[in-house]
Design a protein around this motif. Structure first.
Motif, PDB file in Angstrom:
ATOM      1  N   LEU A  99     -12.483  -9.871   1.436  1.00  0.00           N
ATOM      2  CA  LEU A  99     -12.207  -9.895   2.971  1.00  0.00           C
ATOM      3  C   LEU A  99     -11.371  -8.904   3.204  1.00  0.00           C
ATOM      4  O   LEU A  99     -11.556  -7.877   4.193  1.00  0.00           O
ATOM      5  CB  LEU A  99     -11.588 -11.178   3.309  1.00  0.00           C
ATOM      6  CG  LEU A  99     -11.377 -11.403   4.801  1.00  0.00           C
ATOM      7  CD1 LEU A  99     -12.602 -11.270   5.718  1.00  0.00           C
ATOM      8  CD2 LEU A  99     -10.483 -12.543   4.934  1.00  0.00           C
ATOM      9  N   PHE A 100     -10.373  -8.644   2.491  1.00  0.00           N
ATOM     10  CA  PHE A 100      -9.208  -7.497   2.622  1.00  0.00           C
ATOM     11  C   PHE A 100      -9.738  -6.149   2.162  1.00  0.00           C
ATOM     12  O   PHE A 100      -9.455  -5.271   3.084  1.00  0.00           O
ATOM     13  CB  PHE A 100      -8.137  -7.765   1.600  1.00  0.00           C
ATOM     14  CG  PHE A 100      -6.897  -8.629   2.501  1.00  0.00           C
ATOM     15  CD1 PHE A 100      -5.791  -8.294   2.568  1.00  0.00           C
ATOM     16  CD2 PHE A 100      -7.251 -10.092   2.565  1.00  0.00           C
ATOM     17  CE1 PHE A 100      -4.666  -8.938   2.985  1.00  0.00           C
ATOM     18  CE2 PHE A 100      -6.198 -10.569   3.381  1.00  0.00           C
ATOM     19  CZ  PHE A 100      -4.976 -10.178   3.485  1.00  0.00           C
ATOM     20  N   THR A 101     -10.686  -6.077   1.581  1.00  0.00           N
ATOM     21  CA  THR A 101     -11.674  -4.819   1.096  1.00  0.00           C
ATOM     22  C   THR A 101     -12.191  -4.452   2.430  1.00  0.00           C
ATOM     23  O   THR A 101     -12.131  -3.105   2.471  1.00  0.00           O
ATOM     24  CB  THR A 101     -12.218  -4.886  -0.302  1.00  0.00           C
ATOM     25  OG1 THR A 101     -11.386  -5.464  -1.171  1.00  0.00           O
ATOM     26  CG2 THR A 101     -12.906  -3.710  -0.541  1.00  0.00           C
ATOM     27  N   ALA A 110      -8.246  -2.244  -6.545  1.00  0.00           N
ATOM     28  CA  ALA A 110      -8.157  -2.287  -8.224  1.00  0.00           C
ATOM     29  C   ALA A 110      -6.761  -2.720  -8.347  1.00  0.00           C
ATOM     30  O   ALA A 110      -6.388  -3.542  -9.391  1.00  0.00           O
ATOM     31  CB  ALA A 110      -8.130  -0.882  -8.554  1.00  0.00           C
ATOM     32  N   LYS A 111      -5.576  -2.363  -7.440  1.00  0.00           N
ATOM     33  CA  LYS A 111      -4.500  -2.711  -7.554  1.00  0.00           C
ATOM     34  C   LYS A 111      -4.281  -4.157  -7.402  1.00  0.00           C
ATOM     35  O   LYS A 111      -3.636  -5.005  -8.141  1.00  0.00           O
ATOM     36  CB  LYS A 111      -3.642  -2.082  -6.695  1.00  0.00           C
ATOM     37  CG  LYS A 111      -2.097  -2.324  -6.630  1.00  0.00           C
ATOM     38  CD  LYS A 111      -1.256  -1.411  -5.519  1.00  0.00           C
ATOM     39  CE  LYS A 111       0.212  -1.779  -5.813  1.00  0.00           C
ATOM     40  NZ  LYS A 111       0.850  -0.892  -4.478  1.00  0.00           N
ATOM     41  N   ALA A 112      -5.047  -4.533  -6.709  1.00  0.00           N
ATOM     42  CA  ALA A 112      -4.952  -6.370  -6.563  1.00  0.00           C
ATOM     43  C   ALA A 112      -5.456  -7.028  -7.482  1.00  0.00           C
ATOM     44  O   ALA A 112      -4.836  -8.089  -8.081  1.00  0.00           O
ATOM     45  CB  ALA A 112      -5.716  -6.719  -5.061  1.00  0.00           C
ATOM     46  N   LEU A 113      -6.510  -6.635  -8.056  1.00  0.00           N
ATOM     47  CA  LEU A 113      -7.268  -7.011  -9.223  1.00  0.00           C
ATOM     48  C   LEU A 113      -6.158  -7.176 -10.780  1.00  0.00           C
ATOM     49  O   LEU A 113      -6.004  -7.926 -11.358  1.00  0.00           O
ATOM     50  CB  LEU A 113      -8.605  -6.547  -9.412  1.00  0.00           C
ATOM     51  CG  LEU A 113      -9.536  -6.640  -8.542  1.00  0.00           C
ATOM     52  CD1 LEU A 113     -10.673  -5.957  -8.903  1.00  0.00           C
ATOM     53  CD2 LEU A 113      -9.891  -8.319  -8.562  1.00  0.00           C
ATOM     54  N   ARG A 114      -5.489  -5.968 -10.579  1.00  0.00           N
ATOM     55  CA  ARG A 114      -4.656  -5.759 -11.716  1.00  0.00           C
ATOM     56  C   ARG A 114      -3.413  -6.786 -11.541  1.00  0.00           C
ATOM     57  O   ARG A 114      -3.201  -7.344 -12.561  1.00  0.00           O
ATOM     58  CB  ARG A 114      -3.960  -4.211 -11.671  1.00  0.00           C
ATOM     59  CG  ARG A 114      -5.021  -3.314 -12.174  1.00  0.00           C
ATOM     60  CD  ARG A 114      -4.311  -1.955 -12.688  1.00  0.00           C
ATOM     61  NE  ARG A 114      -3.567  -1.534 -11.661  1.00  0.00           N
ATOM     62  CZ  ARG A 114      -4.011  -0.801 -10.466  1.00  0.00           C
ATOM     63  NH1 ARG A 114      -5.148  -0.069 -10.782  1.00  0.00           N
ATOM     64  NH2 ARG A 114      -3.297  -0.041  -9.857  1.00  0.00           N
ATOM     65  N   LEU A 142      -2.151  -9.666  -1.993  1.00  0.00           N
ATOM     66  CA  LEU A 142      -3.085  -9.138  -0.872  1.00  0.00           C
ATOM     67  C   LEU A 142      -2.071  -8.078   0.058  1.00  0.00           C
ATOM     68  O   LEU A 142      -2.600  -6.963   0.212  1.00  0.00           O
ATOM     69  CB  LEU A 142      -3.597 -10.340  -0.176  1.00  0.00           C
ATOM     70  CG  LEU A 142      -4.495 -11.380  -0.839  1.00  0.00           C
ATOM     71  CD1 LEU A 142      -4.855 -12.398  -0.092  1.00  0.00           C
ATOM     72  CD2 LEU A 142      -5.650 -10.451  -1.378  1.00  0.00           C
ATOM     73  N   VAL A 143      -0.928  -8.408   0.235  1.00  0.00           N
ATOM     74  CA  VAL A 143      -0.080  -7.877   1.219  1.00  0.00           C
ATOM     75  C   VAL A 143       0.473  -6.564   0.657  1.00  0.00           C
ATOM     76  O   VAL A 143       0.576  -5.258   1.071  1.00  0.00           O
ATOM     77  CB  VAL A 143       1.122  -8.603   1.542  1.00  0.00           C
ATOM     78  CG1 VAL A 143       2.275  -7.823   2.409  1.00  0.00           C
ATOM     79  CG2 VAL A 143       0.540  -9.717   2.634  1.00  0.00           C
ATOM     80  N   MET A 144       0.699  -6.700  -0.706  1.00  0.00           N
ATOM     81  CA  MET A 144       1.552  -5.545  -1.338  1.00  0.00           C
ATOM     82  C   MET A 144       0.503  -4.540  -1.945  1.00  0.00           C
ATOM     83  O   MET A 144       0.913  -3.529  -2.228  1.00  0.00           O
ATOM     84  CB  MET A 144       2.363  -6.048  -2.509  1.00  0.00           C
ATOM     85  CG  MET A 144       3.594  -7.080  -2.246  1.00  0.00           C
ATOM     86  SD  MET A 144       4.487  -6.386  -0.637  1.00  0.00           S
ATOM     87  CE  MET A 144       5.007  -5.019  -1.317  1.00  0.00           C
TER      88      MET A 144
END
Length: 246
Positions: A99-101, A110-114, A142-144
């Motif tokens: 949703l955010f993507t 990629a950052k969120a998944l890490r 999600l925010v960061m």
């Protein structure tokens, strides 16, 4: 880096019926800073954050984000962490990240998944199965993970234990756009003051102090928490003023 304020309040007032949450606030916040909006419950902190995010409209005066009133443009550059859960309990972590993507062009998937992997949050984990602490960590991820110019964090550590607070603060300072500004609304001063560059004290809807952390320590010889306790002393039992959750 731009030199105009990322956030500016000009004679900003917000009323809820007969109650005034913010009273003629004038404030400028620059870029590349971590700023604490500090005050007791009911002082107007969350109202200021919601006005900056465009969720509320001023009763009088203006609030400007990068020189413009909140709107479509500000949604593109502001990343907002509310003080309440805001996605469906039926969703899984993968659904929320998708949703955010799709919704935010500056979202770094990629950052969120890490970050999720570091936090041991599986993509298959249902939101409804999460503890309050895990859910707050996911919302923070999600925010960061957005490359925003302004991060608005409303009470990001209020509902978690002290160990989790340390982790959340480390996540904040290690994962934001360093040319952006973070504004954190909280009443938990001792936990958060070590990461702050500036503080804004709000009392009864008015800004009573806006200083750098270094200025306060040099001029007052106190920590931010000590100064806060001095300036916001609680009244004796039976003398408390009514407080409202705005």
């Amino acid at each position: 880096m731009k030199d105009n304020p990322i956030l500016e309040c000009v004679n900003l007032t917000k009323d809820y019926g007969a109650m005034t949450a913010l009273d003629n606030v004038n404030l400028k916040i620059g870029r590349g800073k971590i700023v604490g909006i500090l005050g007791p419950n009911g002082s107007g902190k969350s109202t200021l954050i919601k006005l900056a995010n465009g969720l509320l409209k001023p009763t009088d005066g203006q609030i400007l984000i990068d020189g413009q009133e909140p709107g479509i443009r500000s949604k593109e550059i502001v990343s907002y962490l509310p003080d309440k859960e805001y996605f469906g309990r039926w969703m899984k972590v993968r659904d929320v990240i998708n949703l955010f993507t799709e919704f935010y062009s500056n979202f770094d998937r990629a950052k969120a998944l890490r970050m999720c992997e570091t936090l041991r949050i599986s993509e298959d984990m249902p939101v409804k199965s999460m503890s309050k602490g895990t859910l707050e960590k996911l919302q923070l991820v999600l925010v960061m993970s957005r490359n925003a110019e302004l991060y608005l964090l409303d009470e990001p550590i209020a509902g978690v234990d002290p160990a989790a607070r340390d982790f959340i603060l480390s996540t904040i300072i290690n994962n934001y756009n360093e040319e952006g500004t973070i504004i954190i609304s909280t009443h938990l001063i001792s936990d958060i003051e070590r990461i702050l560059d500036e503080v804004v004290f709000i009392k009864d809807g008015r800004v009573v102090r806006h200083s750098t952390v270094d200025q306060i320590r040099e001029q007052e010889g106190k920590s931010i928490d000590e100064l806060f306790r001095t300036e916001f002393r609680m009244t004796a039992p039976g003398e408390e003023e009514a407080r409202y959750d705005w």
